[in-house]
Design a protein around this motif. Sequence first.
Motif, short mmCIF file in Angstrom:
data_model
loop_
_atom_site.label_atom_id
_atom_site.label_comp_id
_atom_site.label_asym_id
_atom_site.label_seq_id
_atom_site.Cartn_x
_atom_site.Cartn_y
_atom_site.Cartn_z
N LYS A 151 141.41 51.15 95.59
CA LYS A 151 142.18 50.29 94.69
C LYS A 151 141.29 49.81 93.55
O LYS A 151 140.28 49.18 93.77
CB LYS A 151 142.76 49.10 95.45
CG LYS A 151 143.87 49.47 96.43
CD LYS A 151 144.46 48.23 97.07
CE LYS A 151 145.59 48.61 98.02
NZ LYS A 151 146.19 47.40 98.66
N ALA A 152 141.71 50.10 92.32
CA ALA A 152 140.89 49.80 91.15
C ALA A 152 140.75 48.32 90.89
O ALA A 152 139.82 47.88 90.22
CB ALA A 152 141.47 50.50 89.91
N ASP A 153 141.67 47.51 91.41
CA ASP A 153 141.64 46.08 91.09
C ASP A 153 140.95 45.25 92.17
O ASP A 153 141.01 44.03 92.14
CB ASP A 153 143.07 45.55 90.88
CG ASP A 153 143.95 45.77 92.11
OD1 ASP A 153 143.53 46.52 93.00
OD2 ASP A 153 145.04 45.19 92.15
N TYR A 154 140.33 45.90 93.16
CA TYR A 154 139.66 45.13 94.21
C TYR A 154 138.47 45.92 94.74
O TYR A 154 138.56 47.10 94.98
CB TYR A 154 140.63 44.82 95.35
CG TYR A 154 140.00 44.00 96.46
CD1 TYR A 154 139.85 42.63 96.33
CD2 TYR A 154 139.52 44.61 97.62
CE1 TYR A 154 139.26 41.87 97.33
CE2 TYR A 154 138.93 43.87 98.62
CZ TYR A 154 138.80 42.50 98.47
OH TYR A 154 138.20 41.76 99.45
N GLY A 155 137.36 45.24 94.93
CA GLY A 155 136.21 45.87 95.53
C GLY A 155 135.10 46.13 94.54
O GLY A 155 135.31 46.31 93.35
N ASN A 156 133.90 46.15 95.05
CA ASN A 156 132.69 46.33 94.27
C ASN A 156 132.40 47.82 94.13
O ASN A 156 131.43 48.33 94.69
CB ASN A 156 131.54 45.59 94.98
CG ASN A 156 130.34 45.43 94.10
OD1 ASN A 156 130.22 46.07 93.06
ND2 ASN A 156 129.42 44.59 94.51
N ILE A 157 133.25 48.51 93.40
CA ILE A 157 133.18 49.96 93.29
C ILE A 157 133.19 50.38 91.83
O ILE A 157 134.08 50.00 91.07
CB ILE A 157 134.37 50.65 94.01
CG1 ILE A 157 134.47 50.20 95.47
CG2 ILE A 157 134.22 52.18 93.93
CD1 ILE A 157 133.30 50.53 96.32
N GLY A 158 132.20 51.18 91.42
CA GLY A 158 132.19 51.85 90.13
C GLY A 158 132.19 50.94 88.91
O GLY A 158 132.08 49.72 89.01
N GLY A 159 132.31 51.59 87.74
CA GLY A 159 132.53 50.87 86.50
C GLY A 159 131.32 50.43 85.73
O GLY A 159 131.46 49.78 84.68
N ILE A 160 130.09 50.74 86.19
CA ILE A 160 128.89 50.30 85.48
C ILE A 160 128.49 51.36 84.45
O ILE A 160 128.43 52.55 84.76
CB ILE A 160 127.73 50.05 86.46
CG1 ILE A 160 128.06 48.86 87.36
CG2 ILE A 160 126.43 49.78 85.71
CD1 ILE A 160 126.99 48.56 88.39
N ASN A 161 128.21 50.91 83.24
CA ASN A 161 127.77 51.79 82.17
C ASN A 161 126.34 51.47 81.77
O ASN A 161 125.91 50.32 81.82
CB ASN A 161 128.67 51.64 80.94
CG ASN A 161 130.10 52.06 81.22
OD1 ASN A 161 130.37 53.21 81.51
ND2 ASN A 161 131.02 51.10 81.15
N SER A 162 125.61 52.47 81.37
CA SER A 162 124.25 52.29 80.87
C SER A 162 124.30 51.98 79.38
O SER A 162 125.01 52.64 78.62
CB SER A 162 123.43 53.56 81.11
OG SER A 162 122.11 53.39 80.64
N GLY A 163 123.57 50.93 78.95
CA GLY A 163 123.57 50.58 77.54
C GLY A 163 123.08 49.16 77.31
O GLY A 163 122.49 48.54 78.20
N THR A 164 123.34 48.65 76.12
CA THR A 164 122.94 47.29 75.75
C THR A 164 124.15 46.56 75.18
O THR A 164 125.09 47.18 74.69
CB THR A 164 121.81 47.31 74.71
OG1 THR A 164 122.26 48.01 73.54
CG2 THR A 164 120.56 47.98 75.25
N ALA A 165 124.10 45.23 75.25
CA ALA A 165 125.24 44.44 74.80
C ALA A 165 124.76 43.13 74.19
O ALA A 165 123.66 42.64 74.52
CB ALA A 165 126.20 44.16 75.96
N ILE A 166 125.59 42.56 73.31
CA ILE A 166 125.31 41.25 72.72
C ILE A 166 126.59 40.42 72.74
O ILE A 166 127.69 40.95 72.74
CB ILE A 166 124.77 41.35 71.28
CG1 ILE A 166 125.78 42.08 70.38
CG2 ILE A 166 123.41 42.00 71.23
CD1 ILE A 166 125.42 42.03 68.90
#
Length: 250
Positions: A151-166
């Motif tokens: 289920k995409a709306d629950y759980g500590n699964i996936g979604g991390i991208n490599s990069g920088t942010a401000i």
Amino acid sequence: MVAQYPGMWSGRDDGATLWGKLAHDRFRYMAGIYKVHNWIDGGSGSGHNPLFAGRIEYNFLDPEPSPAYYTASTYYGKAHILAIGLAGQYQVNGVGSALQKGDYKAWNVDGLFEKRIGTKARYDVYTLEAAYYQYRTDGVCDIASSFNNHKADYGNIGGINSGTAILVSTAYLIPWRVGWGRIQPLLRYQQFRFAHHLYGPGNPKTRQFDAGANYVMDGHNLRFTFDFARYTPASGTQSDAFLLGMQMQY
């Protein structure tokens, strides 16, 4: 948009945290160990290596009127704030699949300035916040949050991208009351720039600009928010949205 910190919901996760304050509450610290990211069959976290996280912060003016494990972007004039914080996270095999996995490494530095001007009976409040984030995934693309029909709306699964942010935001709490509360106009800009070696040439980036106002009736306990958001993804297809929200806590 700028936060790539894993969590089950809004950055939260199961684990244990040690926190405290030193130097007359001006120095705040926290350190914790948490449930694995991508702890799912076929995910990189199937080996159950824990996620480690920590944060330190120093307040040069008044101590922040909140616990060390909890911070806020405004205190509505309860204190004069000039705080600088440094945070980081690390997990072995924290991103990707079981077949292609990488270590997850992230850190950010952030600052908050807030100044109350006027008398105790009538005052206005200026707020300025800024942050810089960096995320690294060992050259691995993370799995989707719906990996293996999760289920995409629950759980500590996936979604991390490599990069920088401000992130940069500012707000102004108007000194006089309007009805039951006070108005706080605000502006915010966010940007995430993807690592070019994973997501294509030219360092694609997403951006979001927000302009709106809070109607503050009882600080963080009760407020209403109106926001106009302009979102520009890496594809360049811009979209606008009007948001109306309410926050209530007790």
